[in-house]
Design an enzyme around this catalytic site. Structure first.
Site, PDB file in Angstrom:
ATOM      1  N   HIS A 141       0.859  -1.200   0.000  1.00 39.57           N
ATOM      2  CA  HIS A 141       0.000   0.000   0.000  1.00 39.57           C
ATOM      3  C   HIS A 141       0.885   1.236   0.000  1.00 39.57           C
ATOM      4  O   HIS A 141       1.341   1.713   1.044  1.00 39.57           O
ATOM      5  CB  HIS A 141      -0.912  -0.013   1.241  1.00 39.57           C
ATOM      6  CG  HIS A 141      -2.032   0.969   1.172  1.00 39.57           C
ATOM      7  ND1 HIS A 141      -3.355   0.605   1.282  1.00 39.57           N
ATOM      8  CD2 HIS A 141      -2.046   2.312   0.994  1.00 39.57           C
ATOM      9  CE1 HIS A 141      -4.123   1.680   1.191  1.00 39.57           C
ATOM     10  NE2 HIS A 141      -3.336   2.735   1.020  1.00 39.57           N
ATOM     11  N   HIS A 193       1.123   5.007  -2.384  1.00 34.96           N
ATOM     12  CA  HIS A 193       0.559   5.841  -3.449  1.00 34.96           C
ATOM     13  C   HIS A 193       1.672   6.557  -4.202  1.00 34.96           C
ATOM     14  O   HIS A 193       2.511   7.229  -3.586  1.00 34.96           O
ATOM     15  CB  HIS A 193      -0.415   6.866  -2.877  1.00 34.96           C
ATOM     16  CG  HIS A 193      -1.684   6.263  -2.345  1.00 34.96           C
ATOM     17  ND1 HIS A 193      -2.837   6.184  -3.090  1.00 34.96           N
ATOM     18  CD2 HIS A 193      -1.973   5.701  -1.145  1.00 34.96           C
ATOM     19  CE1 HIS A 193      -3.796   5.611  -2.368  1.00 34.96           C
ATOM     20  NE2 HIS A 193      -3.287   5.306  -1.185  1.00 34.96           N
ATOM     21  N   ASP A 241       1.556   9.237  -6.094  1.00 34.47           N
ATOM     22  CA  ASP A 241       1.511  10.690  -5.924  1.00 34.47           C
ATOM     23  C   ASP A 241       1.730  11.108  -4.476  1.00 34.47           C
ATOM     24  O   ASP A 241       1.813  12.302  -4.180  1.00 34.47           O
ATOM     25  CB  ASP A 241       0.196  11.276  -6.462  1.00 34.47           C
ATOM     26  CG  ASP A 241      -1.034  10.571  -5.915  1.00 34.47           C
ATOM     27  OD1 ASP A 241      -0.892   9.500  -5.303  1.00 34.47           O
ATOM     28  OD2 ASP A 241      -2.152  11.094  -6.103  1.00 34.47           O
ATOM     29  N   GLY A 290      -9.909   7.586  -1.845  1.00 36.46           N
ATOM     30  CA  GLY A 290     -10.538   8.880  -1.632  1.00 36.46           C
ATOM     31  C   GLY A 290     -11.358   8.865  -0.362  1.00 36.46           C
ATOM     32  O   GLY A 290     -11.373   7.890   0.395  1.00 36.46           O
ATOM     33  N   HIS A 311      -9.958   0.559  -0.311  1.00 35.99           N
ATOM     34  CA  HIS A 311      -9.751   1.407   0.857  1.00 35.99           C
ATOM     35  C   HIS A 311     -11.017   1.335   1.714  1.00 35.99           C
ATOM     36  O   HIS A 311     -12.093   1.769   1.281  1.00 35.99           O
ATOM     37  CB  HIS A 311      -9.533   2.858   0.430  1.00 35.99           C
ATOM     38  CG  HIS A 311      -8.124   3.196   0.077  1.00 35.99           C
ATOM     39  ND1 HIS A 311      -7.529   2.763  -1.083  1.00 35.99           N
ATOM     40  CD2 HIS A 311      -7.178   3.936   0.735  1.00 35.99           C
ATOM     41  CE1 HIS A 311      -6.282   3.234  -1.142  1.00 35.99           C
ATOM     42  NE2 HIS A 311      -6.047   3.946  -0.050  1.00 35.99           N
ATOM     43  N   GLU A 314     -10.770   3.052   7.311  1.00 37.10           N
ATOM     44  CA  GLU A 314      -9.754   4.027   7.711  1.00 37.10           C
ATOM     45  C   GLU A 314     -10.465   5.187   8.403  1.00 37.10           C
ATOM     46  O   GLU A 314     -10.454   5.298   9.620  1.00 37.10           O
ATOM     47  CB  GLU A 314      -8.958   4.513   6.509  1.00 37.10           C
ATOM     48  CG  GLU A 314      -7.856   5.507   6.869  1.00 37.10           C
ATOM     49  CD  GLU A 314      -7.179   6.094   5.632  1.00 37.10           C
ATOM     50  OE1 GLU A 314      -6.112   6.703   5.810  1.00 37.10           O
ATOM     51  OE2 GLU A 314      -7.713   5.967   4.517  1.00 37.10           O
ATOM     52  N   ASP A 344       1.852   3.935   2.851  1.00 38.82           N
ATOM     53  CA  ASP A 344       0.754   4.765   2.350  1.00 38.82           C
ATOM     54  C   ASP A 344       1.291   5.915   1.504  1.00 38.82           C
ATOM     55  O   ASP A 344       1.224   5.868   0.282  1.00 38.82           O
ATOM     56  CB  ASP A 344      -0.118   5.286   3.487  1.00 38.82           C
ATOM     57  CG  ASP A 344      -1.502   5.714   3.017  1.00 38.82           C
ATOM     58  OD1 ASP A 344      -1.854   5.421   1.858  1.00 38.82           O
ATOM     59  OD2 ASP A 344      -2.236   6.322   3.816  1.00 38.82           O
TER      60      ASP A 344
END
Length: 364
Positions: free
Chosen positions: A20, A22, A24, A183, A210, A213, A302
């Site tokens: 996991h 990202h 960006d 998101g 996701h 969370e 993350d």
């Protein structure tokens, strides 16, 4: 032989598996500045490398997932050209390899990278091409191998999840390993994207979601029972279905039992979970409780930029908080490799030929 000390330098030598992360959320601050200069982007809060890195960390420490996600506006803004996507993907691989990662699934949302005129397919081609550039560079420079694959993400507040799922399937033989939705969770339940998940199941494709969370058990329930996810992105709120008594004994609810019984992997991200308010601190993070209850826990970063972290630093924080030893870190790493969206024989080969020997050296 004596065991290597459980410090940051030694942990960096350990083979790691990252599920996991990202794309960006892991851009180098220097790269953000240089890419912004190339396209004339004026929105950065600072053009000093150290100050910009600190701004991302401080802005992400909001305790709110929604505010945390706002930091991505800047990284996404500078990732709108072929060259930028390819560079960021290549540097991602190089940074992970330098931290001892041997296998990674890096996710990003192609639909967020169309402002420069690229098509979805072009975005995928350049990003996967960047991963391949990075893997070749690592091999050439160090002689070591790292496998980095692409998790294709759809934004849960948008209405393109079926289209993005089809994109993932088109690229599955070119480096795309699975699908994800990401998101803000509140108000955007996984079942809203049921068409995409049903399509992926018909195509025998893997997907993570996701869930659990910022939002609680209903998000996890939908991801598991309605959508049939292979893994839970975060899933930290499964603790809402577990009661630990004063005697230390735990009573699991039906959903928690189901997740554990089915060995559904939890993509836990300790530092990020604290930043978004899913956990109050590393010491209070439910990671240890879930690990002791034998959930399939995995350690993840993350967003390395926003959390100012790495896999080694996440592992060290867990060691310091819960007293873990090398055998625990090896178990978490094998958990992740078992859970990867990679062919079974290749997973076994990495476990037997890379991970176990790598930890054996450190254990002494």
């Amino acid at each position: 032989m004596t065991a290597a000390p459980l410090d940051l330098a030694s942990i960096r030598l350990a083979p790691k598996v990252l599920l996991h992360d990202h794309l960006d959320g892991g851009v180098r601050p220097r790269t953000v500045i240089e890419l912004a200069d190339e396209i004339g982007y004026e929105g950065l809060p600072s053009r000093d490398e150290a100050e910009l890195g600190a701004w991302f960390r401080e802005a992400a420490d909001s305790g709110s997932l929604e505010l945390y996600l706002e930091t991505f506006a800047h990284t996404v803004a500078v990732m709108q050209t072929s060259a930028a996507l390819r560079r960021v993907a290549r540097e991602c691989v190089e940074d992970l390899a330098a931290d001892g990662v041997v296998y990674a699934e890096v996710r990003f949302a192609p639909e967020q990278h169309l402002d420069g005129g690229l098509s979805l397919d072009e975005v995928m081609e350049q990003t996967i091409g960047g991963f391949e550039d990075g893997m070749r560079a690592v091999q050439a420079e160090s002689g070591r191998e790292i496998v980095v694959r692409c998790l294709v993400t759809a934004m849960r507040h948008a209405a393109r999840s079926r289209e993005i799922a089809e994109l993932m399937v088109r690229f599955r033989h070119q480096g795309a390993c699975g699908f994800d939705i990401a998101g803000a969770e509140a108000g955007f339940p996984p079942s809203r994207h049921l068409d995409a998940f049903e399509f992926l199941q018909r195509e025998n494709a893997h997907f993570t979601i996701h869930a659990g969370e910022a939002f609680g058990l209903p998000s996890i329930q939908e991801a598991v029972a309605y959508c049939g996810c292979d893994r839970l992105g975060h899933g930290v709120r499964i603790m809402d279905d577990i009661v630990v008594g004063a005697d230390g004994l735990a009573e699991l609810g039906l959903l928690a039992n189901y997740v554990r019984d089915k060995r559904i992997p939890l993509e836990l991200c300790p530092s990020s979970n604290v930043q978004t308010g899913a956990a109050s601190s590393i010491a209070e993070h439910p990671f240890d409780t879930l690990a002791r209850l034998r959930f399939r826990v995995t350690v993840n970063t993350d967003n390395r930029l926003m959390s100012h972290t790495s896999m080694s630093e996440e592992m060290l924080k867990l060691v310091e908080a819960f007293g873990y030893g090398w055998s625990d870190l090896e178990r978490f790493t094998i958990n992740a490799m078992k859970s990867a969206f990679y062919q079974f024989d290749k997973r076994l080969a990495l476990i037997d030929d890379v991970i176990k020997p790598g930890y054996a050296v450190l254990v002494g």
